[in-house]
Design an enzyme around this catalytic site. Structure first.
Site, short mmCIF file in Angstrom:
data_model
loop_
_atom_site.label_atom_id
_atom_site.label_comp_id
_atom_site.label_asym_id
_atom_site.label_seq_id
_atom_site.Cartn_x
_atom_site.Cartn_y
_atom_site.Cartn_z
N HIS A 41 0.84 -1.21 0.00
CA HIS A 41 0.00 0.00 0.00
C HIS A 41 0.87 1.25 0.00
CE1 HIS A 41 -0.08 1.47 4.29
NE2 HIS A 41 0.06 0.20 4.62
N ASP A 100 5.42 2.41 7.51
CA ASP A 100 4.07 1.97 7.11
C ASP A 100 3.48 2.99 6.14
OD1 ASP A 100 1.58 0.84 6.93
OD2 ASP A 100 0.98 1.32 8.97
N GLU A 152 -5.41 2.03 1.91
CA GLU A 152 -5.33 0.83 2.77
C GLU A 152 -5.66 1.20 4.19
OE1 GLU A 152 -3.59 -2.07 5.61
OE2 GLU A 152 -3.11 0.04 5.40
N GLU A 153 -5.18 2.36 4.62
CA GLU A 153 -5.35 2.74 6.03
C GLU A 153 -6.80 3.04 6.39
OE1 GLU A 153 -3.10 2.16 8.01
OE2 GLU A 153 -1.11 2.52 7.15
N HIS A 177 1.88 4.31 12.96
CA HIS A 177 0.74 5.22 12.77
C HIS A 177 0.92 6.56 13.50
CE1 HIS A 177 -2.39 2.10 11.16
NE2 HIS A 177 -1.29 2.19 10.43
N ASP A 210 16.82 -3.92 3.87
CA ASP A 210 17.64 -4.60 2.87
C ASP A 210 17.15 -6.05 2.70
OD1 ASP A 210 19.65 -5.18 1.09
OD2 ASP A 210 21.26 -5.23 2.58
#
Ligand code: TRP
Ligand code: ZN
Ligand code: CA
Length: 451
Positions: A138, A150, A184-185, A300, A315
């Protein structure tokens, strides 16, 4: 259940082998070991298709995308949330990179909470479009902050893996598609919209959807989704190759964009390096970092900035994406001679009802062969008692053997040939066995179909 489908490829077609060689030549420079079977010209039978070597994704490139996403948030009120200008700017950034690398990009619009939302889809031209390997992340943040772990992390990792496909000039056997989801959130609005608007026939062509939501957590763990065992296994084999232990993501069902795909029966997998859950002492012992502290204390929150990233996790997460894309995308399609087998024992009740044993055939294009080989291994003390049918996915039955009062030998260990050319190959095939006379008994030991 011990049922399994084995894929044996006794020989690759000349065309296919040369395609593999071409691709291998481009990717041989990468840091992974090339399996000997691929490096040599010998037509080595492979029980499982051998993936081509995946490249080591340069984490500096992933971090450069992350820095851009951070700048976009900073320039747009501190976030990249649905309906805010930072979201569309993020999309334009990712799309620009993909367009320049030769992807065919599509922007899908939808409306949510009174604002226009966007999904970005990128197709890598080529591959078998009946077999799509789909990788996604997302693209939106929450409104509270820039959403860098996120999900700038998954956004950047999937982007860089896609760009690596382009750099390698990869000619995958399967068709590669990548997706960056909006909203998405707000409850996976974008990915739900995409899946809901995908015709059933198109859904059926997606062999796998791999999701990457939070892959650079600052106090990381390595959680692999356990939805589909094959896709779980692909990511686990990457982490095994770098000696990093993983755990199963048990809390992830329904929490990210894999859920809409899973809900319509598409196989899903993915990676998550942890959110607001607390790292245990055992987890800190295996992964390092700080126990008693969240995997991502800025989950968040406004502090989910480009400083909220563990470079090693990022990575590894990015390399795992490339590994999965290469492993799944360059897998050999089933060749003539593919075997689907069930080795689970099924007891046959004496003088009783018919029993069945199932084999699921997948990945075979079109109809079953005119000479479908059905290999049966039934252990029984009086084979004359047995009536045996092969039942096709649509329910049509093909008699393999009738009962007989004077066939007193033990066991049915035999190959039968069935003209199954009017049957669609893919689906659940059954061996149906009935014992129609009292006293002697037995069981289905195993059976297989050779396509
Ligand atoms: N965006 C997801 C959420 O806020 C992140 C997440 C939390 C997640 N737990 C997960 C993603 C587990 C995958 C698996 O819910
Ligand atoms: Zn997320
Ligand atoms: Ca009997």
């Amino acid at each position: 259940m011990s049922q399994h489908a084995e894929q044996r490829a006794p020989r690759r077609s000349r065309l296919h082998r040369s395609a593999l060689a071409t691709v291998a030549a481009v990717t041989l420079t990468a840091g992974f070991l090339v399996p000997a079977a691929l490096a040599q010209a010998a037509p080595a039978p492979a029980p499982v298709a051998v993936p081509l070597a995946a490249p080591d994704i340069p984490v500096a490139n992933v971090k450069a995308h992350i820095a851009q996403l951070q700048s976009i948030a900073t320039a747009n009120g501190g976030n990249r949330a649905h309906g805010r200008p930072g979201f569309k700017a993020s999309l334009d950034y990712v799309k620009g990179k993909l367009d320049a690398a030769g992807f065919t990009t599509t922007v899908q619009t939808f409306t949510s909470s009174g604002a226009t939302g966007y999904n970005l889809i990128a197709d890598w031209p080529g591959g078998d479009t009946n077999h799509v390997v789909f990788t996604g992340a997302h693209l939106d943040s929450v409104t509270a902050g820039p959403g860098i772990n996120d999900n700038g992390s998954g956004t950047a990792g999937v982007l860089e893996a896609a760009l690596a496909v382009s750099r390698a000039g990869l000619q995958p056997t399967k068709h590669l598609r990548f997706g960056w989801w909006g909203a998405e959130e707000l409850g996976m609005i974008g990915s739900k919209y995409y899946v809901n608007n995908l015709p059933t026939a198109e859904r059926a062509k997606i062999d796998a959807y791999m999701n990457f939501d939070m892959i650079g957590s600052p106090n990381p763990g390595y959680f692999v989704y356990d939805d589909d065992s094959k896709l779980e296994g692909v990511l686990k084999s990457y982490f095994a190759s770098v000696n990093v232990p993983t755990e199963i993501e048990t809390n992830g069902d329904g929490r990210s964009d894999h859920a809409p795909f899973k809900n319509v029966g598409i196989k899903v997998g993915g990676l998550y390096t942890g959110g607001d859950e607390t790292k245990t002492a055992a987890q800190a012992a295996k992964w390092g970092g700080t126990s008693g502290r969240a995997f991502d204390a800025c989950y968040h929150a406004s502090c989910d900035t480009s400083a909220n990233i563990n470079d090693t996790a990022l990575d590894r997460g990015s390399d795992s994406i490339a590994y999965a894309v290469w492993a799944l995308g360059t897998e050999a399609p089933p060749q003539p001679g593919t075997v689907f087998e069930n080795t689970a024992d099924v007891q046959i009740p004496d003088n009783g009802a018919a029993v069945t044993s199932s084999v699921t055939v997948s990945g075979v294009t079109g109809n079953a062969p005119a000479a479908l080989k059905v290999s049966v291994d039934i252990r029984h003390t009086y084979r004359g008692d047995l009536v045996i049918d092969l039942v096709a996915p649509d329910g049509s039955a093909y008699r393999l053997k009738n009962s007989s009062t004077n066939d007193s030998a033990d066991n049915v260990i035999a190959d039968y040939t069935v003209n199954a050319s009017s049957e669609v190959a893919n689906g659940v095939w059954k061996l149906k066995v009935q014992d129609i006379a009292a006293q002697d008994t037995g069981y289905i030991n195993s059976w297989k179909l050779t396509f």
